[in-house]
Design an enzyme around this catalytic site. Structure first.
Site, PDB file in Angstrom:
ATOM      1  N   ASP A 155       0.792  -1.243   0.000  1.00 47.59           N
ATOM      2  CA  ASP A 155       0.000   0.000   0.000  1.00 47.59           C
ATOM      3  C   ASP A 155       0.818   1.285   0.000  1.00 47.59           C
ATOM      4  OD1 ASP A 155      -2.236  -1.597   0.069  1.00 47.59           O
ATOM      5  OD2 ASP A 155      -2.702  -1.236   2.173  1.00 47.59           O
ATOM      6  N   ASP A 377      -8.449  -8.077   8.944  1.00 45.00           N
ATOM      7  CA  ASP A 377      -7.919  -6.875   8.300  1.00 45.00           C
ATOM      8  C   ASP A 377      -7.873  -5.692   9.254  1.00 45.00           C
ATOM      9  OD1 ASP A 377      -7.572  -7.877   5.625  1.00 45.00           O
ATOM     10  OD2 ASP A 377      -9.748  -7.909   5.472  1.00 45.00           O
TER      11      ASP A 377
END
Length: 640
Positions: A155, A377
């Site tokens: 990311d 997550d």
């Protein structure tokens, strides 16, 4: 004086694809998590236990993870366990790690914010207390026989491209760039370590306005290292995401339904890449254009993108007449919004880890499980604690930037911190696995089909080559065949024949075929054959038309036709005609007015594409259905 013996590291061979010819190291901590859950779940446990046989990455997501704690081994203990496995293996052992602790980590989200601040002091801490100890351990000569695949900072650099409107990302970006370059440089110096940079996923960087700048950003960072682009072995997409590897019933993103292309649907928002395979191939080309060598490999995280279960479509539904309805009826991705990412409800385990799933010539070099299925997550803020991300709140919503509001689609009823075991999610991922874990279509199957034999050219025309081969065999079942022309995949077939169309007259082409099964295992390529198209053109009266099948799924297909003005003056209009040799029926078309009567088909130019300058070309396409065989037609083209 006796010369010193060369170190083991100096003798290590850095191979092109570390996943080929290697045996996977199974993280003992994850194996224990899976087995403990399987033991609790009674009759489902035998299916759940199959997950433990698949390699997952070791996440070094904080400085303390390097040393380990009471419940998770540190990096040295993991490497020692891999060495113990290597002592009994005739193949190199492959270890996967995730390097994930940048200053100001995950600036656009809150669920996985890191421990190191986005400051100059934080960068120093990252380099000296995090990257340096990792490099020291990996560089120990006693581990030089291992192969280490390092996933570098998920990311991070994608956020440097798309989220500069967020102050946290603007502040963090310089530290991301410098920190990633430092990690690449330190780890590239270790011959048995392979660096893979994160490229987000198709639903993030698929738009041309994101893809090109992302490739340039990745190249800029790589080129800032002493080794330049050689410090990067490849790239990984879909890390911890649920975007499908393939959308089998939506192969043509520009196909028109109701006068609109499929990529205009709200779900895709003009993003031309619906799945990770097509995205990875396009991003690979963009990265090569930015300066990376064509040898860089692409990895796809398939740990949670299977989308099986009762909601998965099993055949094309061509009846919807609007783009939104057509996409909703045929996409395997069941999210209401492609931006949903946290503990997504309804997701399933995807293809099992495998090297070269599309053959040796495709840029995708392996399917991998970077995110261990069953690990959360992230959590969301509640009255009891303030940490977390609203995207993980099952009752929350998020916007698409275009006025649309959607649910987060997080699994309801739970609030589990990032990285912690999430039993309900694991159970759902197993239940929705595709291929299914508990059936003969994939659970634990790692055996590829046999290599197709007897590949033969059965016919040629000026624009096509027809092939046939003997059926391959498999321990479960062969699902289909990949067909390669001059080393590039040009199509798939579910039978043992294929016609490659849209070729140039009087030209030689080399073909190979590989077989694959439902678990994603792919055979080695067949012996090559050469087919040479016959001489002569394919057109008449000032134009020619060439035909190419874009995708064929056994009962239907999409095809593209290219019309070229072969005259010396501009055309005003054109018309292409042909007769089918089988049962084909045109069901949808774009960029031409297509009509069919019996086996006869005509395609007339539209008002906007009938005028072609001398030598210019345009194209149209259509979707069709058929039963039996799908032979390519001979086209006639007239122009005025």
């Amino acid at each position: 004086m006796v010369a010193a013996a060369p170190s083991a590291q100096a003798a290590t061979t850095h191979v092109a694809n570390p996943y080929v010819g290697a045996t996977p190291f199974l993280n003992p901590d994850y194996v224990a998590e899976v087995n403990a859950q399987a033991a609790q779940d009674g009759s489902n446990g035998s299916i759940e236990a199959k997950v433990a046989a698949n390699q997952t990455a070791i996440w070094l997501d904080r400085i303390g993870a390097i040393a380990g704690d009471a419940t998770h081994r540190g990096l040295q203990a993991q490497l020692d366990a891999a060495e113990a496995q290597a002592a009994t293996s005739t193949l190199p052992v492959l270890v996967e790690i995730v390097v994930y602790d940048l200053p100001g980590r995950d600036c656009a989200a809150l669920a996985s914010n890191g421990e190191i601040p986005a400051t100059a002091a934080g960068l120093t801490q990252y380099e000296s207390q995090y990257i340096d100890p990792i490099a020291t351990l990996l560089g120990n000569s006693k581990y030089s026989n291992l192969r280490v695949s390092a996933i570098i900072e998920p990311d991070s650099l994608p956020n440097a491209v798309t989220n500069q409107s967020k102050p946290a990302c603007t502040t963090a970006t310089p530290y991301y760039e410098t920190g990633v370059a430092y990690a690449l440089n330190k780890l590239h110096a270790i011959p048995n370590v392979y660096n893979y940079l994160d490229i987000g996923h198709s639903g993030w960087l698929g738009w041309s306005s994101n893809m090109g700048p992302a490739a340039q950003e990745l190249a800029k960072v790589a080129k800032s290292t002493p080794a330049g682009v050689a410090s990067v072995d490849g790239f990984v997409s879909n890390t911890a995401n649920t975007t499908p590897t393939e959308e089998p019933f939506l192969p043509n993103t520009t196909m028109q339904v109701g006068g609109q292309p499929l990529d205009s649907a709200n779900f895709y928002q003009w993003n031309p890449y619906f799945d990770e395979h097509s995205y990875d191939e396009a991003m690979h080309a963009s990265l090569v254009s930015a300066g990376f060598p064509s040898s860089v490999g692409m990895l796809i995280d398939t740990s949670r993108n299977g989308w099986g279960g009762s909601a998965r479509p099993t055949a094309l539904n061509s009846t919807p007449t609007t783009v939104g309805a057509y996409v909703a009826a045929n996409k395997v991705d069941q999210r209401p919004f492609r931006g949903d990412w946290c503990n997504v409800n309804g997701a399933g385990i995807g293809y099992r880890p495998q090297a070269q799933p599309y053959g040796a010539t495709d840029p995708v070099i392996a399917f991998v499980w970077i995110k261990p299925p069953g690990e959360s997550d992230g959590d969301y803020p509640t009255a009891g604690h303030t940490h977390g991300d609203p995207h993980c709140d099952p009752a929350g919503t998020q916007t698409d930037g275009n006025g649309g509001t959607y649910p987060t689609d997080a699994i309801p009823g739970y609030d589990v911190p990032a990285g912690n075991w999430f039993a309900a999610q694991f159970q759902q991922l197993v239940a929705n696995a595709y291929p299914a874990l508990g059936s003969t279509t994939g659970g634990g199957d790692t055996t590829p089909p046999s290599t197709p034999a007897g590949l033969t050219v059965t016919g040629t025309t000026a624009g096509s080559v027809s092939l046939s081969w003997s059926a391959a065999t498999d321990n479960v079942a062969v699902t289909g065949y990949n067909v390669y022309r001059n080393g590039t995949k040009v199509g798939t077939a579910t039978t043992t024949s294929y016609t490659d169309t849209g070729l140039t007259a009087a030209t030689a082409y080399q073909y190979t075929v590989s077989a694959y099964d439902a678990a994603g295992n792919t055979s080695t390529a067949s012996a090559a054959v050469t087919g040479t198209t016959s001489g002569g053109g394919g057109g008449s009266a000032g134009c020619k038309a060439t035909y190419a099948i874009a995708n064929d799924w056994g009962s239907g297909f999409t095809a593209n036709v290219t019309v070229t003005n072969t005259g010396s003056t501009a055309t005003n209009s054109w018309k292409v005609t042909w007769s089918w040799g089988g049962s084909q029926q045109v069901t949808n078309s774009w960029n031409a007015t297509v009509t069919q009567s019996g086996a006869s088909v005509s395609a007339a130019s539209m008002a906007y594409n009938g005028a072609l300058a001398a030598g210019a070309n345009t194209s149209f396409g259509f979707q069709g259905s058929y039963s039996g065989s799908n032979p390519a037609p001979t086209l006639s083209c007239t122009a005025s």
